[in-house]
Each structure stands twice: as C-alpha cells, then as structure tokens.
Design a protein around this motif. Structure first.
Motif, PDB file in Angstrom:
ATOM      1  N   UNK A   1       0.908  -1.107  -0.113  1.00  0.00           N
ATOM      2  CA  UNK A   1      -0.167  -0.295   0.026  1.00  0.00           C
ATOM      3  C   UNK A   1       1.148   1.351   0.045  1.00  0.00           C
ATOM      4  N   UNK A   2       0.228   2.314  -0.107  1.00  0.00           N
ATOM      5  CA  UNK A   2       1.002   3.796   0.046  1.00  0.00           C
ATOM      6  C   UNK A   2       0.331   4.551   0.805  1.00  0.00           C
ATOM      7  N   UNK A   3       1.102   5.681   1.365  1.00  0.00           N
ATOM      8  CA  UNK A   3       0.467   6.588   2.229  1.00  0.00           C
ATOM      9  C   UNK A   3       1.175   7.933   2.246  1.00  0.00           C
ATOM     10  N   UNK A   4       0.745   8.800   2.596  1.00  0.00           N
ATOM     11  CA  UNK A   4       1.321  10.231   2.695  1.00  0.00           C
ATOM     12  C   UNK A   4       1.682  10.384   4.221  1.00  0.00           C
ATOM     13  N   UNK A   5       3.049  10.628   4.475  1.00  0.00           N
ATOM     14  CA  UNK A   5       3.509  11.005   5.712  1.00  0.00           C
ATOM     15  C   UNK A   5       4.299  12.220   5.647  1.00  0.00           C
ATOM     16  N   UNK A   6       3.715  13.308   6.429  1.00  0.00           N
ATOM     17  CA  UNK A   6       4.634  14.563   6.288  1.00  0.00           C
ATOM     18  C   UNK A   6       4.889  15.338   5.063  1.00  0.00           C
ATOM     19  N   UNK A   7       3.907  15.008   4.119  1.00  0.00           N
ATOM     20  CA  UNK A   7       4.058  15.742   2.826  1.00  0.00           C
ATOM     21  C   UNK A   7       4.723  14.597   1.741  1.00  0.00           C
ATOM     22  N   UNK A   8       4.984  13.524   2.282  1.00  0.00           N
ATOM     23  CA  UNK A   8       5.870  12.669   1.388  1.00  0.00           C
ATOM     24  C   UNK A   8       5.039  11.327   0.923  1.00  0.00           C
ATOM     25  N   UNK A   9       5.206  10.843  -0.249  1.00  0.00           N
ATOM     26  CA  UNK A   9       4.279   9.584  -0.831  1.00  0.00           C
ATOM     27  C   UNK A   9       5.472   8.445  -0.301  1.00  0.00           C
ATOM     28  N   UNK A  10       4.932   7.678   0.509  1.00  0.00           N
ATOM     29  CA  UNK A  10       5.622   6.343   0.836  1.00  0.00           C
ATOM     30  C   UNK A  10       5.049   5.210   0.666  1.00  0.00           C
ATOM     31  N   UNK A  11       5.714   4.431  -0.181  1.00  0.00           N
ATOM     32  CA  UNK A  11       5.137   2.918  -0.610  1.00  0.00           C
ATOM     33  C   UNK A  11       5.669   1.903   0.564  1.00  0.00           C
ATOM     34  N   UNK A  12       5.032   1.134   0.878  1.00  0.00           N
ATOM     35  CA  UNK A  12       4.938   0.228   1.765  1.00  0.00           C
ATOM     36  C   UNK A  12       4.723  -1.231   1.495  1.00  0.00           C
ATOM     37  N   UNK A  13       5.653  -2.266   1.823  1.00  0.00           N
ATOM     38  CA  UNK A  13       5.441  -3.591   1.643  1.00  0.00           C
ATOM     39  C   UNK A  13       5.484  -4.154   3.143  1.00  0.00           C
ATOM     40  N   UNK A  14       4.346  -4.952   3.375  1.00  0.00           N
ATOM     41  CA  UNK A  14       4.265  -5.618   4.812  1.00  0.00           C
ATOM     42  C   UNK A  14       4.237  -7.090   4.609  1.00  0.00           C
ATOM     43  N   UNK A  15       5.096  -7.887   5.154  1.00  0.00           N
ATOM     44  CA  UNK A  15       5.259  -9.104   5.255  1.00  0.00           C
ATOM     45  C   UNK A  15       4.154  -9.826   6.269  1.00  0.00           C
ATOM     46  N   UNK A  16       2.924 -10.625   5.734  1.00  0.00           N
ATOM     47  CA  UNK A  16       2.111 -11.216   6.510  1.00  0.00           C
ATOM     48  C   UNK A  16       2.453 -12.373   7.281  1.00  0.00           C
ATOM     49  N   UNK A  17       3.407 -13.210   6.764  1.00  0.00           N
ATOM     50  CA  UNK A  17       3.811 -14.365   7.514  1.00  0.00           C
ATOM     51  C   UNK A  17       4.530 -13.826   8.822  1.00  0.00           C
ATOM     52  N   UNK A  18       5.348 -12.891   8.534  1.00  0.00           N
ATOM     53  CA  UNK A  18       6.187 -12.589   9.794  1.00  0.00           C
ATOM     54  C   UNK A  18       5.541 -11.375  10.598  1.00  0.00           C
ATOM     55  N   UNK A  19       4.308 -10.760  10.109  1.00  0.00           N
ATOM     56  CA  UNK A  19       3.833  -9.824  10.618  1.00  0.00           C
ATOM     57  C   UNK A  19       4.595  -8.581  11.112  1.00  0.00           C
ATOM     58  N   UNK A  20       5.228  -8.155   9.899  1.00  0.00           N
ATOM     59  CA  UNK A  20       6.308  -7.072  10.442  1.00  0.00           C
ATOM     60  C   UNK A  20       6.296  -6.211   9.019  1.00  0.00           C
TER      61      UNK A  20
END
Length: 416
Positions: A164-183
């Motif tokens: 997913x992606x989100x805006x953090x303090x005016x910056x676009x950040x792309x995020x990859x989340x490991x659902x097996x390790x939950x991190x």
C-alpha cells in the motif's frame, strides 16, 4: 579401488558450498508446469537501510518473531475463497473461519494464506480503521499488527506481502508488509505529494503506485529503493508482468515490459486473474441490458492464445488463486475451469448470522461565515478550513448508517 573412489568423492562433496535454489524461481517455473502445485515462498529476514537516488528504503526482518513459512507446506487453496459477513470460506464452501470483527471488506491471495481486510463496516472506503487478519491454509486465523486508514491495498499471489502507499508529512511512501512475519518489510519514500489516495499494485519486486488520479505513476523496486516514473498504462490489475488498460478505445491486456497488446475486446471490460495467466471479459453490451440473466463470459489464456466461454451472471465472478472463475449461488458454489470451460458445483449453506448493528457517525462541517449555504459550493473555502481549522467555525452532526451482510469474493481486490 571402487570403495576408495566412493569415499574420496563423498568427502569432497561434503565440503562443497552449494547455494540453495531460488525459491521464487522454483515457484515461477512450477506455475508453468502444474497450475495446482505451488510452494510457499520462504525468505530469511534482513535488516538494513539503503539510500538510492534520494529515496530511503528500510528493509526489516522478522525480528525474531515468527519463522518464515515452511517451503514444503501447502499454499492457499485453489478452490473458491469468499466471505459472508465475518465468515470466511478459505478452501471452498466446506472450510470456514470466523473473523473477530464486524465485517469483511476484501480478500487478498498471498503465498502465506488469505489476507482478510476487515473493519467496523463492510464499506470498502471509509467506515473507520482497516484491520487485517491472515487465514492460514489450515484455517488458523491470526490478527495482524497492520492497521490503515483510507488506503488501497494489493497483493501478489506468489508472495507473502501486502502493499500500500500513504502520505507521511507531505511525502508519498510505498510500503510492503510481510504478513507471514507480521512486520513491515520495506518502506520507500517516492517523493513529495499533496494527495491522500494512492492506487497500487505489486508484481514480484516492483510496486507500482500512482500519486493520486491525475499525477504520474511510479515503479518502485522495493528491495533496492530505486524509484522511477513509469509509463505503465494503469497501476490497477497488474499480475505476472501484464496489466489491463484501454488501447485505442478498447479494453486490452498489455505486456508491461514491451507494451505489446496480448488481447483486446471491443466491448466490455477485461479483468486479469490473480496469477496473470488469464483474462476474463467481465461484461459486454448484453450484460448491461439484462444484468440478472446468465450471459457468456469469454476467458482468454494469455500464454497459449486460446479462449473458452463460460456462462453466468455478469459482475458476480470471483477468481481462485490459480485462475479459475467461480460464483457463489444461493445453495451452491460453481467453479469453472478456465482452461477447459467445464464447470463443477459444490453444495453451500449460507451462514445464519445476525444482522450487524447500525453505526453512528459524527461529522464536522465548517459553518459559512454569513450563516448561509453559499460557501458549501466553494472548494477554496473547504480547502482553507481543512488546512487552517482554527480559522473556521465547525458544526458537529450525527447520522446513523444501517449495515447489511455482504458477500465478498476472492480475486476481486479492486473493490478495495
């Protein structure tokens, strides 16, 4: 002599440093050989921070938490996956798990199992926080630490990640989340943004993200942190290096690397299967006229060029993880093999669950300075109040939204 030679060869083999085979390579080769035999991709965790081209990528391991999936264990089912209310059928209608929440919003296929996005209501957008649970192949349900707000998500059927992606303090950040390790596995800063909503898809090591509706799309190598503008025709519905798009006014499936059109259709809308091997012509003119009548759905094999036709109610098709189509009917689940067009049925009993309670929402609206209503049509007024809330007078109001029990189908994560 023979025994001596055998001993020498054995001693030599014992000290050879033989690298392990690439799990991803094995998986992708296996997909082409047997559609119904996959391995769970396991990966060792690392921790690093890399700066590439002005972007920061943070790679995180499992921190000593959960181990990666056993590569020899079964992956997600090749049967129909769907939910009714908070009940998830993760391996056809005979295997059921309960999500400890009010409602399911959407279902995602990953190599670690089915990821369920759920929350206070079944509304895909809004309705409070978006929470996540992992349903493992044995039916175990584990609530994940991931929680998001108003965010589009995506998965790759061959990997254990949600993107997913989100805006953090005016910056676009792309995020990859490991659902097996939950991190959180990786977070890459793409660039400055003034937007709040970002369509995404993940295909192998590339995460595609669009900065709002009208701004450029980016290709993010989430392992290295390299970011580049992309000319991909759409960031929606990407799988196995293919993407759906509109070409010369027609719905089409395009090869991302070459831009070649693999298949196109003059009417209706093409939708990729989760594994990227098939494309279904979701609806045509006939379906628009009579949406409740069974009509033909054409399914294209993007590797062989062949196609088959199956019949069903338009807009009600889901995808299995390996690219078959299915529909959940009143008393049965019907699955159609996209290689042959043959359909089979299994009995299904809809769960008897109580109707969800209504949800009361509180809204705050700016009050027009003159007490009238003219400011409600002025976008600049609302924008100023949003940016400078202390400069506006606010009025709170409540409204009650009735909730219904909804059916959600696997392979239709565009609902997110």
């Amino acid at each position: 002599m023979t025994e001596r030679l055998r001993q020498l060869l054995g001693d030599e083999a014992g000290v050879l440093d033989v690298p392990p085979p690439s799990t991803d390579a094995v998986l992708r080769q296996g997909r082409g050989l047997r559609r119904r035999n996959r391995l769970v991709a396991g990966a060792a965790g690392v921790a690093a921070a890399v700066v590439v081209g002005g972007s920061v990528v943070a790679l995180a391991g499992d921190g000593g938490g959960k181990a990666a999936p056993d590569p020899s264990s079964p992956t997600i089912s090749d049967n129909a996956v769907f939910s009714y209310g908070n009940q998830v059928f993760y391996d056809g209608p005979s295997h059921r798990a309960e999500i400890q929440d009010n409602a399911v919003k959407s279902l995602f296929y990953t190599s670690a199992g089915v990821v369920v996005r759920h929350g206070d209501s079944s509304a895909s957008d809004g309705g409070g926080p978006q929470r996540f649970s992992l349903v493992s192949p044995d039916g175990t349900v584990e609530r994940l630490g991931l929680e998001t707000e108003e965010t589009v998500h995506a998965s790759d059927v061959d990997q254990q990640y949600i993107a997913y992606a989100e805006a953090v303090d005016g910056e676009l950040q792309a995020v990859v989340y490991d659902v097996a390790a939950d991190v959180e596995e990786a977070r890459v800063t793409v660039g400055a943004t003034a937007e709040t909503w970002f369509p995404v898809s993940i295909d192998d090591e590339t995460l595609y993200v669009q900065d709002g509706y009208d701004n450029p799309a980016y290709a993010v190598d989430w392992r290295s942190g390299e970011v580049s503008e992309s000319d991909i025709p759409s960031v929606w519905n990407v799988a196995a290096g293919r993407v759906t798009a509109t070409v010369d006014g027609e719905s089409a499936v395009v090869d991302v690397a070459t831009g070649d059109v693999l298949v196109s259709s003059g009417s209706g809308s093409l939708v990729l299967s989760p594994d990227g091997r098939y494309a279904a012509l979701a609806a045509g003119e006939e379906a628009q006229v009579e949406p409740d009548r069974e009509v033909p759905t054409q399914v294209f094999d993007l590797e062989s060029g062949s196609d088959v036709t199956v019949f069903g109610t338009p807009y009600d098709w889901g995808w299995t993880a390996d690219g078959d189509l299915f529909q959940v009917e009143k008393s049965q689940v019907r699955t159609c093999d996209t290689a042959t067009g043959e359909c089979t049925t299994e009995p299904y009993a809809q769960p008897d669950i109580p109707e969800p309670d209504p949800i009361t929402y509180t809204m705050s609206d700016p009050v027009c300075p003159d007490g009238g209503l003219e400011c409600h049509t002025d976008p600049e007024f609302y924008e100023n109040c949003a940016e400078n809330p202390d400069q506006c007078e606010w009025r709170e109001s409540e409204y009650v939204e009735e909730q219904t029990i909804e059916l959600r189908l696997g392979g239709r994560t565009y609902e997110s």
